[in-house]
Structure formats: structure tokens, C-alpha cells
Design an enzyme around this catalytic site. Structure first.
Site, PDB file in Angstrom:
ATOM      1  N   TYR A 156       2.483  -5.977  17.612  1.00 43.36           N
ATOM      2  CA  TYR A 156       2.570  -4.718  16.491  1.00 43.36           C
ATOM      3  C   TYR A 156       3.590  -3.789  17.020  1.00 43.36           C
ATOM      4  CZ  TYR A 156      -0.664  -7.974  13.551  1.00 43.36           C
ATOM      5  OH  TYR A 156      -0.894  -8.468  13.062  1.00 43.36           O
ATOM      6  N   THR A 228     -12.630   2.041   7.756  1.00 38.88           N
ATOM      7  CA  THR A 228     -13.689   2.638   7.339  1.00 38.88           C
ATOM      8  C   THR A 228     -13.281   3.474   5.903  1.00 38.88           C
ATOM      9  OG1 THR A 228     -14.632   4.301   8.596  1.00 38.88           O
ATOM     10  CG2 THR A 228     -15.812   1.518   8.600  1.00 38.88           C
TER      11      THR A 228
END
Ligand SMILES: *[C@@H]1O[C@H](CO)[C@@H](O)[C@H](O)[C@H]1NC(C)=O
Ligand SMILES: *[C@@H]1O[C@H](CO)[C@@H](O)[C@H](O)[C@H]1NC(C)=O
Ligand SMILES: *[C@@H]1O[C@H](CO)[C@@H](O)[C@H](O)[C@H]1NC(C)=O
Ligand SMILES: *[C@@H]1O[C@H](CO)[C@@H](O)[C@H](O)[C@H]1NC(C)=O
Length: 294
Positions: A156, A228
């Protein structure tokens, strides 16, 4: 109960339209209370993984249940120093490396099949000394947790893209314990905290060694999990170093002082009144069965 709380939340938003008109959904999450992790998936449908995902982080680690994997290698992180900036985002404290850094810090080895490029560090801490970390060990939460993020630079082109792509992210987590000793690199970060006491404030950090933040250990625990923060993408390989960095009590005090100012947007929501500010404790309801220990 659940439904009524969510309804109350929307009512608050409508009443408070004047205040939050310029605020996007993404700014409306916290680590506690009715916009906390258990509700992220309800607040925004694009965050449904936060509620329905099966590989959600953080988790409670039980070292006695870890599996030993002889194929795991030693983790490698480049040693050189980088410049960047530390920012109070209103949710947490994040160090981001300068985007024009010529010599990227690469993270390889360990459980990783690709080369990852260091991007940022998140500092999680709580209102109370005991409950700052996101991960816990045998049910025990630590005062703070430092998370070093890198993205898969072989597949990426940047962190943003990698966040929601397969094998996109690596997170190296350090659980911080209270004590007398403090890591010099950690101090480089925490010394700046007094200058970023309000959401949106940012200050330069020069010559930080990410490698220098890590304790001297080859041992780690690893599992495949998620980011998270919303949208809780399940793209993260987590490594928890099998040792805690010690930091002194003074440091926690300055972290706690900071958090009371961090949440200034959220404090405008009536439902959170009476609470000084959200803690960063997140309920742990997922347990993996494939812990691997080096
Ligand atoms: C780096 O970030 C700054 C501010 O966010 C931006 O103006 C600049 O274009 C970026 N540079 C590169 C090389 O991406
Ligand atoms: C990290 O990887 C990049 C891309 O492969 C490379 O250009 C760079 O030199 C590496 N950094 C170091 C310090 O080896
Ligand atoms: C990240 O990479 C994607 C895909 O190449 C590109 O569309 C996007 O503009 C990049 N974002 C940043 C912040 O550079
Ligand atoms: C890792 O930490 C656990 C829990 O503290 C401990 O029992 C274990 O011996 C450690 N393993 C290694 C290899 O250091």
C-alpha cells in the site's frame, strides 16, 4: 435499555446541533459512556465491525494459554532517529512522523510477511493509574499503553489506505508500569505533554528513536486483530512485547492532567456531565484461541 440510551444520544445531538454543526461523525466517539466502544457500531453503520467483528482488539491475554510458534522470528525495527509532531487529537495523544522523512523506519520480521513503515505512536492512559491500557494480561490492566503503528509499504502507498486493507497495519504495543525508571525516548514524548493540553494542539518532537522506546527483549505475543478506534478494521497484526516499560508516577500525573482537557468537545454533551471525562478503558469481550508465543 440499550435502545433507550442510543435514542438519548441522538436527542442530545439534535439539541446540540448549534454546537456540533461543524463536527463530523468521526469526532463523536469516546472511550467511555454512551458513545464508548460498545456503541460505536450503532452510532455509525460504517463502524459495525466494532460490534460485530470477530477479531476485535484489544483483548485480554492469558499467557498460560499461549501457543508457542517456532516459526516466529525476531522483530526488527530500524534504529535511526526521526522528527515528527505530537498532537492532542481530543481522543488521545498521537506522535506522527514527518511525512517528508527521507529515511523511513522499517519494521520487519516477527510474525510479519511484509515490510512495514513506521507511521505513528498512540498513547493510551486512564483517569486512574490502574486502568490506562487497552490490552490486559490475566485481567490486569496497566497504567498506560504505547502503540507503535506501521503500515504495509510493500502493498500500500500510505497509512490511510492500508488501514482498511488486508495485512495493512502492524501495531507494537508496550504496556507501561509505574516505577522509578523512565525510558529516555518515552520522556522525549511525555516532556511535551504540558504543551498540548487542549484538543488540537500540536508540538514538534525532534530526533526520536522508536527502537529506543522498546525494552530489551526478543519475546513477544502476537495475534491478528483490529484497530481500536472506529471503524475497528480487522487489518492489524498486534505484537505485545513481553515486558513492561517502567515510567514514574509524575508522568502519569501529567497524563491525567492532560486528559481532563482532552475531551472538551464531548464535555458539552449533557449526558457526560458529572463525569470529569471518559476513561480509556474498553470492555474486553473477545478471546482468541490462537495465541502464539515466541
Ligand atoms: C505533508 O503534510 C503537510 C501538512 O499536512 C502537507 O501540506 C504536505 O503536502 C505533505 N507533504 C507530503 C510530501 O505529503
Ligand atoms: C526502508 O524501506 C524503504 C523502502 O523499501 C527503503 O527505501 C529504505 O531505505 C529503508 N530504510 C532503511 C533505514 O533501511
Ligand atoms: C493514499 O493512497 C491512496 C491510494 O493510492 C490515495 O488515493 C490517497 O490520496 C492517499 N492518501 C494520502 C493522505 O496521501
Ligand atoms: C512472558 O511473560 C509471562 C507473563 O509475565 C511470563 O510468565 C513468561 O515467562 C514470559 N515469557 C518469556 C519468554 O519471557
Amino acid at each position: 435499555m440499550l435502545v433507550s440510551m442510543v435514542a438519548a444520544f441522538f436527542v442530545q445531538l439534535i439539541l446540540r446541533k448549534d454546537i456540533i454543526a461543524a463536527v463530523s461523525w468521526e469526532e463523536w466517539w469516546t472511550y467511555d459512556g454512551i458513545s464508548g466502544p460498545a456503541f460505536w457500531g450503532l452510532i455509525n453503520p460504517e463502524w459495525s465491525l466494532c460490534n460485530k467483528g470477530r477479531r476485535q482488539s484489544p483483548v485480554n491475554l492469558e499467557p498460560s494459554k499461549l501457543l508457542f510458534d517456532p516459526n516466529l522470528r525476531t522483530l526488527h525495527i530500524d534504529k535511526h532517529r526521526v522528527n515528527g509532531a505530537i498532537m492532542n487529537t481530543g481522543h488521545s495523544v498521537i506522535f506522527t512522523v514527518d511525512n517528508d522523512t527521507r529515511h523511513h523506519i522499517n519494521v520487519t520480521g516477527g510474525p510479519l510477511s511484509y515490510k512495514y513503515q513506521f507511521q505513528e505512536i498512540h498513547i493510551h492512559y486512564g483517569l486512574h493509574d490502574q486502568f490506562g491500557s487497552e490490552h490486559s494480561i490475566n485481567g490486569y490492566a496497566f497504567p498506560a499503553e504505547l502503540q507503535i503503528f506501521g503500515f504495509n509499504s510493500q502493498l500500500y502507498s500510505n497509512f490511510t489506505e492500508a488501514l482498511h486493507k488486508a495485512q495493512g497495519i502492524v501495531v507494537i504495543s508496550l504496556l507501561l508500569q509505574l516505577g522509578d525508571l523512565s525510558n529516555a525516548e518515552l520522556r522525549l514524548l511525555t516532556d511535551k505533554l504540558d504543551r498540548i493540553r487542549y484538543g488540537g494542539e500540536e508540538v514538534e518532537v525532534k530526533r526520536l528513536s522508536v527502537r529506543g522506546l522498546l525494552p530489551e527483549t526478543d519475546y513477544y505475543m502476537t495475534y491478528d486483530g483490529s484497530t481500536t478506534m472506529p471503524a475497528c478494521y480487522e487489518t492489524a497484526t498486534w505484537l505485545l512485547l513481553n515486558m513492561t516499560i517502567i515510567h514514574d508516577k509524575l508522568l502519569t500525573k501529567s497524563l491525567i492532567r492532560l486528559i481532563s482537557c482532552v475531551i472538551n468537545i464531548v464535555e458539552q454533551v449533557d449526558t457526560l456531565n458529572g463525569k470529569q471525562c471518559p476513561s480509556m478503558y474498553k470492555d474486553v469481550h473477545y478471546k482468541a484461541n490462537s495465541w502464539r508465543q515466541h
